[in-house]
Write a protein that holds these residues in place. Sequence first.
Motif, PDB file in Angstrom:
ATOM      1  N   PRO A 240      33.878  50.857  51.005  1.00  0.00           N
ATOM      2  CA  PRO A 240      33.251  52.040  51.598  1.00  0.00           C
ATOM      3  C   PRO A 240      31.802  51.776  51.981  1.00  0.00           C
ATOM      4  O   PRO A 240      31.151  50.864  51.467  1.00  0.00           O
ATOM      5  N   ALA A 241      31.327  52.581  52.913  1.00  0.00           N
ATOM      6  CA  ALA A 241      29.953  52.431  53.375  1.00  0.00           C
ATOM      7  C   ALA A 241      28.989  52.695  52.217  1.00  0.00           C
ATOM      8  O   ALA A 241      29.142  53.646  51.444  1.00  0.00           O
ATOM      9  N   GLY A 242      27.986  51.863  52.100  1.00  0.00           N
ATOM     10  CA  GLY A 242      27.017  52.016  51.031  1.00  0.00           C
ATOM     11  C   GLY A 242      27.385  51.331  49.740  1.00  0.00           C
ATOM     12  O   GLY A 242      26.632  51.412  48.766  1.00  0.00           O
ATOM     13  N   PHE A 243      28.521  50.652  49.707  1.00  0.00           N
ATOM     14  CA  PHE A 243      28.943  49.985  48.474  1.00  0.00           C
ATOM     15  C   PHE A 243      28.001  48.822  48.155  1.00  0.00           C
ATOM     16  O   PHE A 243      27.817  47.924  48.970  1.00  0.00           O
ATOM     17  N   ALA A 248      22.471  54.735  47.201  1.00  0.00           N
ATOM     18  CA  ALA A 248      23.826  55.176  47.534  1.00  0.00           C
ATOM     19  C   ALA A 248      24.598  55.367  46.235  1.00  0.00           C
ATOM     20  O   ALA A 248      25.462  54.554  45.880  1.00  0.00           O
ATOM     21  N   PRO A 249      24.274  56.420  45.478  1.00  0.00           N
ATOM     22  CA  PRO A 249      24.934  56.605  44.168  1.00  0.00           C
ATOM     23  C   PRO A 249      26.410  56.938  44.336  1.00  0.00           C
ATOM     24  O   PRO A 249      26.816  57.611  45.284  1.00  0.00           O
ATOM     25  N   GLY A 254      34.583  64.154  39.993  1.00  0.00           N
ATOM     26  CA  GLY A 254      34.183  65.433  39.430  1.00  0.00           C
ATOM     27  C   GLY A 254      32.718  65.527  39.086  1.00  0.00           C
ATOM     28  O   GLY A 254      32.173  66.630  39.031  1.00  0.00           O
ATOM     29  N   LEU A 255      32.020  64.403  38.855  1.00  0.00           N
ATOM     30  CA  LEU A 255      30.615  64.481  38.467  1.00  0.00           C
ATOM     31  C   LEU A 255      29.698  64.756  39.634  1.00  0.00           C
ATOM     32  O   LEU A 255      28.566  65.182  39.443  1.00  0.00           O
ATOM     33  N   ASN A 256      30.142  64.513  40.840  1.00  0.00           N
ATOM     34  CA  ASN A 256      29.302  64.787  41.996  1.00  0.00           C
ATOM     35  C   ASN A 256      29.566  66.163  42.589  1.00  0.00           C
ATOM     36  O   ASN A 256      29.150  66.459  43.692  1.00  0.00           O
TER      37      ASN A 256
END
Length: 322
Positions: A240-243, A248-249, A254-256
């Motif tokens: 994925p982008a930002g990996f 890029a957390p 569920g935590l986001n």
Amino acid sequence: MPGNQMHFGAAASEACMTCGHRRPGGLGRFLKLLTAAAALMSLAACAGRSDLDYATLNSEVPATRAIVVPPPGGPSVVAALQRTYQNGISQEIALSTASRTSGQNAFYVSLLNNTASSMEIPETLSLSPLTPDRIEREMEERIPGVEMQTSLVYVQNKFGPFGFATGRSASGDLCLYAWQQIEPDKPAILVPGGAISVRLRLCDADASVDQLLRVMYGYTIAAYYRQESWNPYGDPPSPPAGFGQADAPMYPLGLNAREDATVIRRRVLSTETRRSPMREEMSGRVIDKDTVEPAIPTPSVPQNTAPLGGYPVVPPPPPPSE
């Protein structure tokens, strides 16, 4: 007389010599006849004996050698019938069945090693295109007497998109027929890559559509060819982008989520948890968890006390006398 005696003696001696020559000839002839009789008996025995053969080319393999493995908790593999081709292999994987509909739940899998094989060569496996007519014929053959309706919803599992149809049998069972063809999106450069064809026939007396689709979503392909050119899955997806990048957390599931939504969800769950035992204790009866208790309507308070048109007006009671 002596001449005659000498003549008869000579004749007797010639007769004995003739007898001596004929005895070996008679014994040899007897041995030849005995050998011929033994040969004829052995030929008759060979002509009457035959090796057992079968009309089908399928052979049963252990369940652990099944190409497709159902998901954990799904139907178990009962048996696997296998047929080997020059360019691939096909299996009919029988699954445990809990329905009243005639037929056997099964995976129908074909594993191709080379998709460019000539059809003129005998015992060659090929994958026909997924046309509506072909799928209709397959459903009529494997789920006879059940009217199936093809779903127009787009679905896909970890191997790519697949199609499915559902229907209700005369005995009330819910039936699912799903199909999927796995092949690379671009052809190989030198040697054509392989391909996999999967069909699922599944009927159950108590399962829902989501439970039947769970088998199609969670199955695993446990077989492969040891060739570098064989890769029906295509290139692996890119990360994925930002990996691995800064700012890029990535959070666990569920935590986001939004904080207010989490608080509201906890409040609703805790309130229902506290109220459910009290309602059961006050009612004094056992509530079936599989049934939904009807909601008790609450009387609504009228906001407008003006008389409604078309109805007789009831006069108010007289004031109390002093």
